[in-house]
Design a protein around this motif. Structure first.
Motif, PDB file in Angstrom:
ATOM      1  N   THR A  60       0.808  -1.226   0.000  1.00 27.35           N
ATOM      2  CA  THR A  60       0.000   0.000   0.000  1.00 27.35           C
ATOM      3  C   THR A  60       0.841   1.276   0.000  1.00 27.35           C
ATOM      4  O   THR A  60       0.393   2.310  -0.485  1.00 27.35           O
ATOM      5  CB  THR A  60      -0.920  -0.001   1.238  1.00 27.35           C
ATOM      6  OG1 THR A  60      -0.129  -0.215   2.417  1.00 27.35           O
ATOM      7  CG2 THR A  60      -1.961  -1.101   1.122  1.00 27.35           C
ATOM      8  N   ASN A  61       2.072   1.241   0.531  1.00 23.03           N
ATOM      9  CA  ASN A  61       2.907   2.451   0.569  1.00 23.03           C
ATOM     10  C   ASN A  61       3.973   2.434  -0.533  1.00 23.03           C
ATOM     11  O   ASN A  61       5.076   2.952  -0.358  1.00 23.03           O
ATOM     12  CB  ASN A  61       3.576   2.601   1.935  1.00 23.03           C
ATOM     13  CG  ASN A  61       4.467   1.417   2.278  1.00 23.03           C
ATOM     14  OD1 ASN A  61       4.322   0.338   1.696  1.00 23.03           O
ATOM     15  ND2 ASN A  61       5.390   1.621   3.215  1.00 23.03           N
ATOM     16  N   ALA A  62       3.645   1.844  -1.676  1.00 23.52           N
ATOM     17  CA  ALA A  62       4.622   1.687  -2.760  1.00 23.52           C
ATOM     18  C   ALA A  62       5.134   3.022  -3.295  1.00 23.52           C
ATOM     19  O   ALA A  62       6.316   3.166  -3.619  1.00 23.52           O
ATOM     20  CB  ALA A  62       3.991   0.878  -3.901  1.00 23.52           C
ATOM     21  N   ASP A  63       4.249   4.033  -3.382  1.00 24.36           N
ATOM     22  CA  ASP A  63       4.667   5.328  -3.923  1.00 24.36           C
ATOM     23  C   ASP A  63       5.721   5.988  -3.038  1.00 24.36           C
ATOM     24  O   ASP A  63       6.677   6.605  -3.540  1.00 24.36           O
ATOM     25  CB  ASP A  63       3.459   6.255  -4.075  1.00 24.36           C
ATOM     26  CG  ASP A  63       2.542   5.801  -5.199  1.00 24.36           C
ATOM     27  OD1 ASP A  63       3.017   5.078  -6.096  1.00 24.36           O
ATOM     28  OD2 ASP A  63       1.347   6.157  -5.177  1.00 24.36           O
ATOM     29  N   LYS A  64       5.585   5.863  -1.745  1.00 22.96           N
ATOM     30  CA  LYS A  64       6.557   6.461  -0.829  1.00 22.96           C
ATOM     31  C   LYS A  64       7.890   5.723  -0.888  1.00 22.96           C
ATOM     32  O   LYS A  64       8.960   6.330  -0.781  1.00 22.96           O
ATOM     33  CB  LYS A  64       6.007   6.447   0.599  1.00 22.96           C
ATOM     34  CG  LYS A  64       4.763   7.318   0.779  1.00 22.96           C
ATOM     35  CD  LYS A  64       4.260   7.259   2.211  1.00 22.96           C
ATOM     36  CE  LYS A  64       3.018   8.138   2.388  1.00 22.96           C
ATOM     37  NZ  LYS A  64       2.497   8.067   3.790  1.00 22.96           N
TER      38      LYS A  64
END
Length: 483
Positions: free
Chosen positions: A346-350
């Motif tokens: 879920t936090n792939a963009d960060k």
């Protein structure tokens, strides 16, 4: 004083160049090859058209007396040959390159010559009736013979040139970064032999005299110059012409984004180059849009069980939402939300900011990693078969995307664009495209991606879309370049 002396030296040098020209300046050194080809075409056409007329004459009988017995073979063939050859010449069917292989133009020209011959025969002697079958057979035979003759002659010429014979010797002047593109263009043309290869500096003020002397000593026919080597030296075109040489300027392919271009004359004296807009516009755009909507609706109905199965598997595999939305840049640079099945944490963009140093894309425009740690277990599977892209069918229905077109890229990638990259934003982005069926992630240079996108934009058709869709299914099943 220095300026006057320099001007005098330049004038003297130009005068000396003209004196060195063998014969008339306008006659190029490759004129022997040019006329040999034209004479070969002319002799072939004359022979085959004459054969078609005589064959039609022998198979048909006039209702009165045969035309052949009245005028004789020679007199009969004169108007037949003169009309056909004159029309061929008027339609430039003896010019080099594509004109001599314009079979549709050849059929039109010969059909017109038959009509004119028919009118001449009736106008000259209305009491002399020649059977319609005679002209019909002549028309059919002449089309068959002339087209076959052109094809055979062209095939023979290509075979001879393939062995390295009868190729025009040319010099190439280009900087190292543009040299490969120029050489590829010349190689694909198949009728030139690169006799010399020089850097762009060969046209500098203190080197150009040596360059022109080398051209003359080597018997060069034509010179290919990359745009970067000539753009600030266009006055040198007159120097090439004064030496009886043809100058051909090759544009930079990365900046050549105008599609098909044609030259015509304004007021019969001013040359004008016309650049046409991309094919995917106007009626073509709405035709493509209608096809997208029909295909998308049918696909959703058939693939609904697959959508449900993937959603359940993502829910079981890892915590988080089933779908993933990301801002992408679409038509005319407008941002939109692209839908995908979630294949990463879920936090792939960060996490991407921490992985930028491991980017495997050479120019850094795209972000690609083979062993991306952000991908989930089930994510690996759906990414291998591009199943994560299936929700983009809904983007197609909303008019934000097309089935086929350049891939929409994240803002991070677009911010790294060079100026000439933005041409790909002039059409709707696609779920699949030339890039996807040509290796996908294996292509690690964005300039190569751009060339594929430009090729698609300039040659778009519904048939091309269908071909790409079929190739996409094949590439997905083979997992070509997917990770």
């Amino acid at each position: 004083m220095t300026t006057a002396k320099t001007t005098h030296q330049d004038f003297a040098q130009n005068l000396q160049d003209i004196r060195r020209i063998p014969g008339i300046a306008e006659l190029r050194r490759g004129i022997v090859f040019c006329w040999l080809r034209r004479i070969s075409l002319l002799v072939t056409d004359i022979t085959l058209i004459g054969l078609a007329w005589l064959l039609a004459e022998s198979l048909c009988m006039s209702t009165t007396q045969p035309l052949l017995s009245i005028y004789g073979i020679t007199v009969t063939l004169i108007p037949v040959l003169c009309i056909s050859i004159s029309i061929f010449a008027a339609r430039n069917l003896y010019n080099a390159g594509e004109p001599r292989r314009d079979y549709l133009g050849l059929i039109k020209a010969q059909s017109l010559s038959v009509i004119l011959l028919l009118l001449v025969s009736y106008s000259y002697n209305p009491n002399q009736f020649i059977s319609r079958s005679h002209f019909l057979l002549y028309w059919v035979f002449s089309l068959m013979f002339v087209c076959f003759g052109r094809f055979a002659l062209d095939a023979g010429l290509n075979r001879v040139r393939g062995s390295g014979t009868m190729r025009y010797p040319v010099m190439v002047i280009a900087s190292p970064e543009h040299r490969a593109d120029v050489l590829n263009v010349i190689h694909e043309e198949g009728r030139y032999r690169v006799a010399s290869l020089l850097d762009a500096s060969a046209l500098d003020r203190y080197k150009r005299d040596y360059t022109f002397q080398k051209l003359q000593s080597m018997g060069i026919v034509e010179v290919f110059v990359a745009w970067d080597a000539i753009r600030n030296r266009m006055f040198l075109g007159q120097r090439f012409q004064s030496l009886g040489l043809t100058l051909r300027v090759i544009p930079d392919r990365n900046n050549y984004s105008f599609g098909n271009a044609k030259m015509h004359m304004l007021n019969d004296e001013v040359p004008c180059i016309t650049f046409f807009p991309p094919a995917v516009a106007g009626i073509s755009f709405w035709t493509k849009r209608l096809f997208d909507i029909c295909f998308a609706l049918g696909f959703i109905l058939l693939a609904s069980p697959i959508y449900l199965a993937i959603a359940i598997a993502i829910y079981i595999d890892s915590p988080g939402p089933i779908f993933y939305k990301q801002t992408r840049i679409g038509l005319h640079g407008q941002p939109f939300q692209v839908w995908k099945f979630r294949s990463m944490v879920t936090n792939a963009d960060k996490l991407q900011a921490q992985l930028e140093q491991q980017n495997q894309n050479k120019d850094g425009v795209l972000f690609k990693m083979k062993d991306d740690p952000r991908i989930t277990r089930f994510g690996h599977f759906i990414r291998q078969y591009s199943l994560d892209e299936l929700p983009q069918i809904f983007n197609v229905l909303l008019g934000e995307m097309s089935l086929v077109g350049p891939r929409p890229l994240p803002l991070r990638d677009v911010e790294k664009f060079r100026q000439h990259y933005f041409i790909r934003q002039d059409v709707l982005p696609g779920i699949t495209g030339m890039w996807q069926v040509s290796g996908r992630s294996d292509i690690d240079n964005f300039d190569d991606v751009l060339k594929l996108d430009l090729d698609y934009i300039q040659h778009w058709s519904l048939l091309l879309d269908l071909k790409i869709l079929f190739k996409t299914f094949s590439a997905v099943l083979q997992k070509s370049g997917a990770y």
